[in-house]
Scaffold this motif. Sequence first.
Motif, PDB file in Angstrom:
ATOM      1  N   GLY A 278      35.523  41.227  40.879  1.00 43.41           N
ATOM      2  CA  GLY A 278      35.604  42.361  41.074  1.00 43.41           C
ATOM      3  C   GLY A 278      34.087  42.178  40.151  1.00 43.41           C
ATOM      4  N   GLN A 279      33.630  41.210  39.763  1.00 42.25           N
ATOM      5  CA  GLN A 279      32.314  40.822  38.832  1.00 42.25           C
ATOM      6  C   GLN A 279      31.644  40.224  40.565  1.00 42.25           C
TER       7      GLN A 279
ATOM      8  N   ASN B 256      30.223  42.340  43.017  1.00 41.35           N
ATOM      9  CA  ASN B 256      28.695  43.077  43.146  1.00 41.35           C
ATOM     10  C   ASN B 256      27.986  42.522  42.968  1.00 41.35           C
TER      11      ASN B 256
ATOM     12  N   TYR C 208      30.091  50.138  34.928  1.00 42.14           N
ATOM     13  CA  TYR C 208      30.752  49.443  34.138  1.00 42.14           C
ATOM     14  C   TYR C 208      30.431  48.171  33.346  1.00 42.14           C
TER      15      TYR C 208
ATOM     16  N   THR D 144      29.784  45.184  34.556  1.00 40.19           N
ATOM     17  CA  THR D 144      28.696  45.484  35.880  1.00 40.19           C
ATOM     18  C   THR D 144      27.032  45.093  34.713  1.00 40.19           C
TER      19      THR D 144
ATOM     20  N   GLU E  45      28.760  53.991  40.722  1.00 43.23           N
ATOM     21  CA  GLU E  45      30.746  54.077  41.269  1.00 43.23           C
ATOM     22  C   GLU E  45      30.540  55.379  40.886  1.00 43.23           C
TER      23      GLU E  45
ATOM     24  N   ASP F  59      30.431  51.750  44.076  1.00 38.01           N
ATOM     25  CA  ASP F  59      32.318  50.231  43.519  1.00 38.01           C
ATOM     26  C   ASP F  59      33.019  52.239  43.525  1.00 38.01           C
TER      27      ASP F  59
ATOM     28  N   PHE G  28      38.082  52.844  40.689  1.00 39.81           N
ATOM     29  CA  PHE G  28      39.257  53.861  39.661  1.00 39.81           C
ATOM     30  C   PHE G  28      39.099  55.261  41.018  1.00 39.81           C
TER      31      PHE G  28
ATOM     32  N   THR H  58      41.556  43.975  40.835  1.00 39.41           N
ATOM     33  CA  THR H  58      42.347  43.627  39.604  1.00 39.41           C
ATOM     34  C   THR H  58      42.725  45.071  38.929  1.00 39.41           C
ATOM     35  N   LYS H  59      42.445  46.539  39.372  1.00 37.97           N
ATOM     36  CA  LYS H  59      42.316  47.491  38.832  1.00 37.97           C
ATOM     37  C   LYS H  59      43.821  48.005  39.623  1.00 37.97           C
TER      38      LYS H  59
ATOM     39  N   VAL I 129      43.418  39.180  39.225  1.00 34.28           N
ATOM     40  CA  VAL I 129      42.217  39.444  38.914  1.00 34.28           C
ATOM     41  C   VAL I 129      41.315  39.263  40.702  1.00 34.28           C
ATOM     42  N   GLY I 130      40.555  39.926  41.009  1.00 39.11           N
ATOM     43  CA  GLY I 130      40.461  39.931  42.664  1.00 39.11           C
ATOM     44  C   GLY I 130      39.315  40.968  42.743  1.00 39.11           C
TER      45      GLY I 130
HETATM   46  C1  LIG Z   1      36.722  46.095  35.807  1.00 42.24           C
HETATM   47  C2  LIG Z   1      36.088  46.271  36.871  1.00 42.24           C
HETATM   48  C3  LIG Z   1      35.044  45.690  37.383  1.00 42.24           C
HETATM   49  C4  LIG Z   1      34.601  44.310  36.909  1.00 42.24           C
HETATM   50  O1  LIG Z   1      36.043  43.331  37.919  1.00 42.24           O
HETATM   51  P1  LIG Z   1      36.777  42.350  37.418  1.00 42.24           P
HETATM   52  O2  LIG Z   1      38.171  41.923  38.574  1.00 42.24           O
HETATM   53  O3  LIG Z   1      37.193  42.498  36.147  1.00 42.24           O
HETATM   54  O4  LIG Z   1      35.705  41.410  37.731  1.00 42.24           O
HETATM   55  C5  LIG Z   1      33.875  45.907  37.720  1.00 42.24           C
HETATM   56  N1  LIG Z   1      33.654  47.372  38.798  1.00 42.24           N
HETATM   57  C6  LIG Z   1      34.203  48.309  37.693  1.00 42.24           C
HETATM   58  C7  LIG Z   1      34.438  49.795  38.011  1.00 42.24           C
HETATM   59  C8  LIG Z   1      35.689  48.014  37.001  1.00 42.24           C
HETATM   60  O5  LIG Z   1      36.398  48.941  36.108  1.00 42.24           O
END
Ligand SMILES: *Cc1c(COP(=O)(O)O)cnc(C)c1O
Length: 429
Positions: free
Chosen positions: A84-85, A88, A109, A112, A153, A182, A185, A206-207, A216-217
Motif C-alpha cells: 500500500g505504501q 500511495n 495512516y 502514509t 482516506e 485511499d 478500509f 494487505t488489509k 502485503v500488497g
Molecule cells: C496499511 C495501510 C497502508 C499501507 O499499506 P501497506 O500494505 O502496509 O504498505 C496505506 N493506507 C492505509 C489506509 C492502510 O491501512
Amino acid sequence: MRKQGKGTECVQAGYTPENGGPRQIPIIQSTTFKYDTSEHMGKLFDLEESGYFYTRLQNPTNDRVAAKICALEGGTAGMLTSSGQAANFYAVFNIANCGDHIVSSSTIYGGTYNLFHVTMRKMGVDFTFVAPDCTEEELAAAFRPNTKAVFGETIANPALTVLDIEKFARAAHAHGVPLIVDNTFATPVNCRPLEWGADIVTHSTTKYMDGHGAAVGGAIVDGGKFDWFAHADKFPGLTTPDDSYHGVVYAEKFGLEGAFITKCTAQLMRDFGSIQAPQNAFLLNLGLESLHVRMPRHCENALAVATFLKDHPKVSFVTYPGLAGDKYYELAQKYMPNGTCGVVSFGVKGGRAAAETFMKHLRLAAIETHVADARTCCLHPASATHRQMNDAELAAAGITANLVRLSCGLEDADDLIADVSQALDRVEM
Ligand SMILES: *Cc1c(COP(=O)(O)O)cnc(C)c1O
C-alpha cells in the motif's frame, strides 16, 4: 451489456479462461517473456504494442487481479504494487515532482503521513495537511499555484474519520487537480470513491482485500475522467513527450482512460520496481473472491462490539462511524450505507495502565500490528505504534493513552463480546 453486481465482480471479474484453459488465474512465475524477433520486442519497448517483457514492470497474473480491482472500483485502468505504501507513493509521485505541492487530509495512516511529511519532503514535494472536517474556505486556502493533487482516506486508519469525498473533489477540481482517495478500509464493496468524484483510488490490499493476513500488497485504479489536457501546464509528465519512450505523450497515445496507469507502469515501475510478486497476486485474488461476503460480517461484528462498548461503565468513549451518534455517522450513511469497516476504537477508563490490563486479558483478540483480517486483533497505540510519544504528544495526534484499536474479524459476535467483556472485568476502577 448488463452491469454485473459487485459480488459477481469479486468472484469473476478480470479473468475469463479460454477453452480448456485453467479455471483459476494461473501464476505466471516467470521473470521474462520470449519473442520471435527483435523487431517485435522493440515495439514493446517503444510502447507501440502491448505485451510482457519483464516482470519488474508487468506480469499477466498481476494484470488479471488488477483488472478485477479496477472493475470493482468502476475505473478504466489499474495496477498492483508491492505494498500500500508503494501504491500511495506512486499515485502521488506520478503527477507531483520536486517543487510541487499536495493538499492532504491530516487524518491518514501513519505510514502514509511519514511517507509524505518526511520522505517525500526530502524529494522536494511539499504537503499541506488539512482537517477532514475543515470548511470549504479552509480547504480552498490550502491550495497553491504548484498544487498537483488532493489526498485523503475514505475511512482513516486509525482515526476512523470519514472523508467528505464530494467536498474534497469539488475543491480539487476547482483548482484543476485530481482527488486521490485511499479506499483501503471501506473497500469497493462498501464505497466506490470514483462515483463520488474522486479521480484515482489506491489500496493497501494487505488489509480486507487479501483479508487473511497472508500477503502485503497495493493497488492503484484510475477513474479515467480527469482531463490532463485541460490543465496541461500542471501535468507536463502526461501531456508532453516522454524522451525515455521515444517521445510518447501519454494522455494522447493512451487517452484519459489509460494515461495515468501507463505512465505509472512505464516510468515508476520501470525505475523503482515495486512490483507485487505473482504469487502474492494469486493469494490476493483468493481473498477478493469472498470480499463481498466477508465485509458485511466484519461490519456486523464491529457494530455489535461497538454497541456493547458504548454502554459499558468501564469504557470512556467509542469511535465507530457505523454507530448512530458517532461524529461521522451521517457522512458514513451517505457514502457507505451498507457498512463501513470492522475497526472500532475505544478508551478504557483508568488511562494507560487500564488499557494495558485490558489488553493483557484478551483471549480471542490477539495483540498485533495489523488490522482487517479474518482473525480479531487489537493494538494499544500508546505502547506500540506511538510509544515514542508522551501523553501530550499523543493528544496532539488525536490518540489518548487509554485508546485501544480493535479490528473485528469474522468470528461470532457473541464470542468477541464475551472476550472483550471478561477482559474489561479484569480492569480495576
Ligand atoms: C496499511 C495501510 C497502508 C499501507 O499499506 P501497506 O500494505 O502496509 O504498505 C496505506 N493506507 C492505509 C489506509 C492502510 O491501512
